[in-house]
Design a protein around this motif. Sequence first.
Motif, PDB file in Angstrom:
ATOM      1  N   ILE A  30      -2.880  35.079   2.547  1.00  0.00           N
ATOM      2  CA  ILE A  30      -3.392  36.069   3.691  1.00  0.00           C
ATOM      3  C   ILE A  30      -3.799  37.453   2.890  1.00  0.00           C
ATOM      4  O   ILE A  30      -4.893  37.945   3.180  1.00  0.00           O
ATOM      5  CB  ILE A  30      -2.434  36.047   4.885  1.00  0.00           C
ATOM      6  CG1 ILE A  30      -2.316  34.658   5.423  1.00  0.00           C
ATOM      7  CG2 ILE A  30      -3.187  37.216   5.750  1.00  0.00           C
ATOM      8  CD1 ILE A  30      -1.229  34.652   6.530  1.00  0.00           C
ATOM      9  N   GLY A  31      -2.965  37.866   2.008  1.00  0.00           N
ATOM     10  CA  GLY A  31      -2.994  39.108   1.368  1.00  0.00           C
ATOM     11  C   GLY A  31      -2.868  40.356   2.459  1.00  0.00           C
ATOM     12  O   GLY A  31      -2.562  40.131   3.463  1.00  0.00           O
ATOM     13  N   LEU A  32      -2.440  41.718   1.773  1.00  0.00           N
ATOM     14  CA  LEU A  32      -2.022  42.897   2.418  1.00  0.00           C
ATOM     15  C   LEU A  32      -3.027  43.734   2.488  1.00  0.00           C
ATOM     16  O   LEU A  32      -3.690  43.995   1.248  1.00  0.00           O
ATOM     17  CB  LEU A  32      -0.803  43.122   2.070  1.00  0.00           C
ATOM     18  CG  LEU A  32       0.471  42.209   2.151  1.00  0.00           C
ATOM     19  CD1 LEU A  32       1.625  42.780   1.403  1.00  0.00           C
ATOM     20  CD2 LEU A  32       0.615  41.987   3.671  1.00  0.00           C
ATOM     21  N   GLU A  33      -3.310  44.590   3.274  1.00  0.00           N
ATOM     22  CA  GLU A  33      -4.483  45.550   3.262  1.00  0.00           C
ATOM     23  C   GLU A  33      -3.607  46.856   2.365  1.00  0.00           C
ATOM     24  O   GLU A  33      -4.503  47.305   1.673  1.00  0.00           O
ATOM     25  CB  GLU A  33      -4.723  46.191   4.535  1.00  0.00           C
ATOM     26  CG  GLU A  33      -5.786  44.941   5.566  1.00  0.00           C
ATOM     27  CD  GLU A  33      -5.977  45.510   6.645  1.00  0.00           C
ATOM     28  OE1 GLU A  33      -5.848  46.884   7.004  1.00  0.00           O
ATOM     29  OE2 GLU A  33      -6.669  44.733   7.568  1.00  0.00           O
ATOM     30  N   ASN A  34      -2.657  47.049   2.365  1.00  0.00           N
ATOM     31  CA  ASN A  34      -2.105  48.200   2.014  1.00  0.00           C
ATOM     32  C   ASN A  34      -0.701  47.780   1.410  1.00  0.00           C
ATOM     33  O   ASN A  34       0.364  48.181   2.122  1.00  0.00           O
ATOM     34  CB  ASN A  34      -2.161  49.546   2.688  1.00  0.00           C
ATOM     35  CG  ASN A  34      -1.600  50.688   1.902  1.00  0.00           C
ATOM     36  OD1 ASN A  34      -0.975  50.614   1.130  1.00  0.00           O
ATOM     37  ND2 ASN A  34      -2.094  51.928   2.684  1.00  0.00           N
ATOM     38  N   PRO A  35      -0.632  47.279   0.351  1.00  0.00           N
ATOM     39  CA  PRO A  35       0.820  46.667  -0.211  1.00  0.00           C
ATOM     40  C   PRO A  35       1.706  47.689  -0.485  1.00  0.00           C
ATOM     41  O   PRO A  35       2.917  47.381  -0.322  1.00  0.00           O
ATOM     42  CB  PRO A  35       0.392  45.801  -1.326  1.00  0.00           C
ATOM     43  CG  PRO A  35      -0.900  46.343  -1.887  1.00  0.00           C
ATOM     44  CD  PRO A  35      -1.639  46.656  -0.487  1.00  0.00           C
ATOM     45  N   LEU A  36       1.145  48.836  -1.070  1.00  0.00           N
ATOM     46  CA  LEU A  36       2.083  49.821  -1.136  1.00  0.00           C
ATOM     47  C   LEU A  36       2.866  50.478   0.071  1.00  0.00           C
ATOM     48  O   LEU A  36       4.142  50.772  -0.011  1.00  0.00           O
ATOM     49  CB  LEU A  36       1.481  51.050  -2.138  1.00  0.00           C
ATOM     50  CG  LEU A  36       2.097  52.101  -2.615  1.00  0.00           C
ATOM     51  CD1 LEU A  36       3.480  51.735  -3.130  1.00  0.00           C
ATOM     52  CD2 LEU A  36       1.708  53.346  -3.222  1.00  0.00           C
ATOM     53  N   ALA A  37       1.877  50.791   0.978  1.00  0.00           N
ATOM     54  CA  ALA A  37       2.422  51.049   2.280  1.00  0.00           C
ATOM     55  C   ALA A  37       3.615  50.058   2.954  1.00  0.00           C
ATOM     56  O   ALA A  37       4.500  50.414   3.452  1.00  0.00           O
ATOM     57  CB  ALA A  37       1.455  51.388   3.064  1.00  0.00           C
ATOM     58  N   ASP A  38       3.220  48.909   2.676  1.00  0.00           N
ATOM     59  CA  ASP A  38       4.291  47.768   3.133  1.00  0.00           C
ATOM     60  C   ASP A  38       5.487  47.777   2.384  1.00  0.00           C
ATOM     61  O   ASP A  38       6.452  47.566   3.053  1.00  0.00           O
ATOM     62  CB  ASP A  38       3.396  46.272   3.294  1.00  0.00           C
ATOM     63  CG  ASP A  38       2.269  46.124   3.839  1.00  0.00           C
ATOM     64  OD1 ASP A  38       2.551  46.777   5.265  1.00  0.00           O
ATOM     65  OD2 ASP A  38       1.466  45.387   3.733  1.00  0.00           O
ATOM     66  N   GLU A  39       5.355  47.807   1.063  1.00  0.00           N
ATOM     67  CA  GLU A  39       6.680  47.919   0.619  1.00  0.00           C
ATOM     68  C   GLU A  39       7.544  49.137   0.778  1.00  0.00           C
ATOM     69  O   GLU A  39       8.637  49.153   0.630  1.00  0.00           O
ATOM     70  CB  GLU A  39       6.284  48.176  -1.143  1.00  0.00           C
ATOM     71  CG  GLU A  39       7.417  48.329  -2.192  1.00  0.00           C
ATOM     72  CD  GLU A  39       6.952  48.393  -3.695  1.00  0.00           C
ATOM     73  OE1 GLU A  39       7.788  48.523  -4.529  1.00  0.00           O
ATOM     74  OE2 GLU A  39       5.772  48.228  -3.772  1.00  0.00           O
ATOM     75  N   ASN A  40       7.070  50.296   0.769  1.00  0.00           N
ATOM     76  CA  ASN A  40       7.788  51.487   1.456  1.00  0.00           C
ATOM     77  C   ASN A  40       8.276  51.119   2.921  1.00  0.00           C
ATOM     78  O   ASN A  40       9.403  51.587   3.030  1.00  0.00           O
ATOM     79  CB  ASN A  40       6.682  52.858   1.642  1.00  0.00           C
ATOM     80  CG  ASN A  40       6.291  53.245   0.148  1.00  0.00           C
ATOM     81  OD1 ASN A  40       7.138  53.039  -0.915  1.00  0.00           O
ATOM     82  ND2 ASN A  40       5.292  53.973  -0.046  1.00  0.00           N
ATOM     83  N   ALA A  41       7.625  50.419   3.498  1.00  0.00           N
ATOM     84  CA  ALA A  41       8.212  50.393   4.913  1.00  0.00           C
ATOM     85  C   ALA A  41       9.293  49.533   4.876  1.00  0.00           C
ATOM     86  O   ALA A  41      10.204  49.425   5.478  1.00  0.00           O
ATOM     87  CB  ALA A  41       6.965  49.798   5.725  1.00  0.00           C
ATOM     88  N   LEU A  42       8.974  48.325   3.952  1.00  0.00           N
ATOM     89  CA  LEU A  42      10.253  47.560   3.788  1.00  0.00           C
ATOM     90  C   LEU A  42      11.519  48.019   3.320  1.00  0.00           C
ATOM     91  O   LEU A  42      12.487  48.076   3.759  1.00  0.00           O
ATOM     92  CB  LEU A  42       9.817  46.338   2.532  1.00  0.00           C
ATOM     93  CG  LEU A  42      10.790  45.388   2.227  1.00  0.00           C
ATOM     94  CD1 LEU A  42      11.438  44.645   3.565  1.00  0.00           C
ATOM     95  CD2 LEU A  42      10.358  44.462   1.250  1.00  0.00           C
ATOM     96  N   TYR A  43      11.462  48.896   2.149  1.00  0.00           N
ATOM     97  CA  TYR A  43      12.696  49.668   1.844  1.00  0.00           C
ATOM     98  C   TYR A  43      13.093  50.630   2.888  1.00  0.00           C
ATOM     99  O   TYR A  43      14.454  50.549   2.986  1.00  0.00           O
ATOM    100  CB  TYR A  43      12.063  50.715   0.709  1.00  0.00           C
ATOM    101  CG  TYR A  43      12.029  49.932  -0.670  1.00  0.00           C
ATOM    102  CD1 TYR A  43      13.305  49.444  -1.341  1.00  0.00           C
ATOM    103  CD2 TYR A  43      10.954  49.879  -1.430  1.00  0.00           C
ATOM    104  CE1 TYR A  43      13.371  48.936  -2.568  1.00  0.00           C
ATOM    105  CE2 TYR A  43      11.100  48.924  -2.745  1.00  0.00           C
ATOM    106  CZ  TYR A  43      12.088  48.608  -3.217  1.00  0.00           C
ATOM    107  OH  TYR A  43      12.280  48.153  -4.397  1.00  0.00           O
ATOM    108  N   GLU A  44      12.118  51.272   3.717  1.00  0.00           N
ATOM    109  CA  GLU A  44      12.748  52.136   4.713  1.00  0.00           C
ATOM    110  C   GLU A  44      13.670  51.198   5.829  1.00  0.00           C
ATOM    111  O   GLU A  44      14.655  51.605   6.308  1.00  0.00           O
ATOM    112  CB  GLU A  44      11.627  52.893   5.488  1.00  0.00           C
ATOM    113  CG  GLU A  44      12.149  53.607   6.635  1.00  0.00           C
ATOM    114  CD  GLU A  44      11.180  54.576   7.077  1.00  0.00           C
ATOM    115  OE1 GLU A  44      10.990  55.594   7.926  1.00  0.00           O
ATOM    116  OE2 GLU A  44       9.724  54.416   6.634  1.00  0.00           O
TER     117      GLU A  44
END
Length: 437
Positions: free
Chosen positions: A42-56
């Motif tokens: 499917i892919g992610l539009e903003n993978p860096l933002a998703d990565e940060n959201a996951l860590y948070e």
Amino acid sequence: MDGLNIEYKDKVTNKLYREVIAFANGSGGTLKIGMSDEQSIIGLENPLADENALYEQLSKMVEPTPLIEVSQEHFDGQVILEVKVKATEHVYRKRGTLFEEIYIRYGSKKRLLKTPEEVHRFIRMRHVDETENAQTNTTFRAEDFTEFVDFVQSQANVKPSFATIGENLEGVLASYNAIRWNNGEFVLTQLGTWLANSSQTRAVLLQYSGDRSTSFCQQASDFSGSIVTQFSRIMAIMMTVQPLYPNDLIQQCVVNAFTHRDYSLQGDLSIVIFATRVEVSSPGTLVEGLSIESVKKGARIVRRNPLLHALFVDLGLTDGHGDGIRRVLDSYNDGDDKPKISIQKDSVIVKLPRFEKVEKITNETKVLRKEMTHEEAIKLHLLEHKQAKNIDFQQILGVSPSRVTQIVREMVTKKLLVATGERKGRMYTLSVTNQEE
């Protein structure tokens, strides 16, 4: 089998921490974010933002902080996140709580521990003896657990989680940490090797005609294979050869011998049946910190192999209350002879006297019988007990098996006794004339 430790998510949701908890409380796993359950990209539009959201999210919701590695993977212009979750000995849960939202991985699904009993058992299992929990280099093969599956399916009082063991063997074994995911395949832990058909553990059962190992050996059985199969075969024999021992007490002692033995030691678990007692011996001494007195009182519950013990509880073989020895001792409160626990250098031996002695006689009667002939002593015994076997006569006469055989044969010839049944199970009664005397 890869799918058991991989979870696919189309995006980072606010409940993704639950999947991480389940992986961390199990054997680890991988989250692929940006993929559907059908494994399409499917892919992610903003993978860096998703990565940060996951860590948070994980920092706010999971305690202790889980060990993860996040990387980006690219497929034809689409980006997904691969999150590798590492398992440790910690108990992972919702942050700020003691026992809330503890998830574990069960097969390919996560499961919430709902009851205090489930939570307590899981916490115990996280702090196991490494000899039981240690990973081996043996690859899991379903065909090496046919004895275990057959045994589980033959039991009536097992936990509901065993109902689908035929289709979900990996999930059942993994839930007890009998197998562990490692480098793309399941491998056995030490517990797994004990449960497998190819188990190197052994048990023996001996039966003697008298009260010493120098007596005639009537039976000698050697058991191998899965330890649940060994247990089953031993109990089948115990139910037939010694009806004067309550089955639940014998079973408790045999269960203890299997679940508390030290599997790192060479030597066989043994059950020895004498004329007036049973001895159950298990390799290994008491767990450090325990004493005979504390075991008798049931004051402390310390299990050498808690995973194995939990499995036996869930199979309905024991109640798991930790007071088995105390209940065995209490069962003999009204008897003259008491069970004995002997702690040797490399073994623990439990000795159970028969509930009903072969011969209950006073000291005066013993003196009287010394003055009797062999025939008179046998006739008196049968007047009191109606019927008896050759082994009973050996006890009251104190002579060899061959001599007893000669004596009873002569009494049958004289029509003093009546013999019925085949040789091994032959019973003797007084003739009608002698019963009337």
